[in-house]
Motif scaffolding. Structure first.
Motif, short mmCIF file in Angstrom:
data_model
loop_
_atom_site.label_atom_id
_atom_site.label_comp_id
_atom_site.label_asym_id
_atom_site.label_seq_id
_atom_site.Cartn_x
_atom_site.Cartn_y
_atom_site.Cartn_z
N ALA A 32 110.46 -40.79 71.01
CA ALA A 32 110.26 -41.72 69.90
C ALA A 32 109.79 -43.06 70.43
O ALA A 32 110.54 -43.77 71.09
CB ALA A 32 111.56 -41.89 69.12
N ASN A 34 108.05 -46.83 69.55
CA ASN A 34 107.95 -47.80 68.46
C ASN A 34 107.34 -49.09 69.02
O ASN A 34 108.04 -50.03 69.34
CB ASN A 34 109.33 -48.06 67.86
CG ASN A 34 109.28 -48.96 66.64
OD1 ASN A 34 108.20 -49.38 66.22
ND2 ASN A 34 110.43 -49.27 66.09
N ILE A 38 104.83 -46.18 65.02
CA ILE A 38 105.88 -45.22 65.40
C ILE A 38 105.22 -43.88 65.71
O ILE A 38 104.41 -43.39 64.94
CB ILE A 38 106.92 -45.08 64.27
CG1 ILE A 38 107.69 -46.40 64.10
CG2 ILE A 38 107.87 -43.92 64.56
CD1 ILE A 38 108.64 -46.42 62.92
N THR A 40 106.65 -40.08 66.97
CA THR A 40 107.74 -39.21 67.38
C THR A 40 107.18 -37.83 67.67
O THR A 40 106.19 -37.40 67.06
CB THR A 40 108.83 -39.11 66.29
OG1 THR A 40 108.24 -38.68 65.07
CG2 THR A 40 109.54 -40.44 66.08
N ASN A 80 110.50 -40.11 62.03
CA ASN A 80 109.89 -41.43 61.84
C ASN A 80 110.77 -42.33 60.98
O ASN A 80 110.93 -43.53 61.27
CB ASN A 80 108.50 -41.30 61.23
CG ASN A 80 107.49 -40.70 62.18
OD1 ASN A 80 107.70 -40.63 63.39
ND2 ASN A 80 106.37 -40.25 61.64
N GLN A 84 112.52 -45.92 62.00
CA GLN A 84 112.42 -47.12 61.17
C GLN A 84 113.82 -47.65 60.83
O GLN A 84 114.06 -48.86 60.87
CB GLN A 84 111.64 -46.83 59.89
CG GLN A 84 111.38 -48.06 59.04
CD GLN A 84 110.55 -49.11 59.75
OE1 GLN A 84 109.45 -48.84 60.20
NE2 GLN A 84 111.08 -50.33 59.87
#
Length: 148
Positions: A32, A34, A38, A40, A80, A84
């Motif tokens: 993941a 970011n 983003i 993943t 995702n 977040q």
């Protein structure tokens, strides 16, 4: 409390990937990133071989995995969303936001390992996709070392 909420989000990520692999994977790997966007991804170790999520049916198991684009998209949407939520959680508690998370879970032993990076891992020459592919290849190399 921050740690509990953070752990719950990671557990959700592991759960959706475990569900995707029908609980049959020896190890689940979740990538993941970011860094402004983003990204993943998830891949799996089954019988000392690594499989990207779209290739689980090549593992030689009697299971029929749903590797359709729709199912893969649903898993990535959840991953995702969790990333977040982790960002929002870190902001809420004034904690540093991980730029990269590498999660590894072993369903049979319930062993969990997480590696977090808080600095950008990309450059003009290295993308988040490159970093994902590098991690996949590093994990694959570890398996070949074990197999010798």
């Amino acid at each position: 409390m921050f740690e509990d909420e953070f752990s719950a989000l990671q557990a959700d990520m592991v759960d959706i990937c475990n569900e995707y692999s029908q609980g049959l994977a020896d190890k689940i790997f979740i990538y993941a990133a970011n860094e402004g966007m983003i990204l993943t991804q998830h891949f799996y170790c089954i019988n000392l071989n690594l499989y990207k999520c779209s290739k689980l049916n090549n593992a030689g198991l009697s299971a029929d995995f749903d590797v359709s684009k729709d199912c893969q998209g649903q898993v990535l949407d959840i991953l995702n969303e969790d990333i977040q939520k982790i960002q929002n959680l870190c902001e809420k508690y004034n904690k540093p936001i991980p730029k990269l998370m590498k999660l590894v879970y072993e369903p049979k032993t319930k062993k969990f390992n997480a590696d977090y990076k808080y600095d950008n891992q990309t450059t003009d020459d290295i993308s988040v996709f490159d970093n994902y592919n590098t991690w996949f290849e590093e994990e694959k190399a570890k398996l070949y070392i074990l197999d010798e």
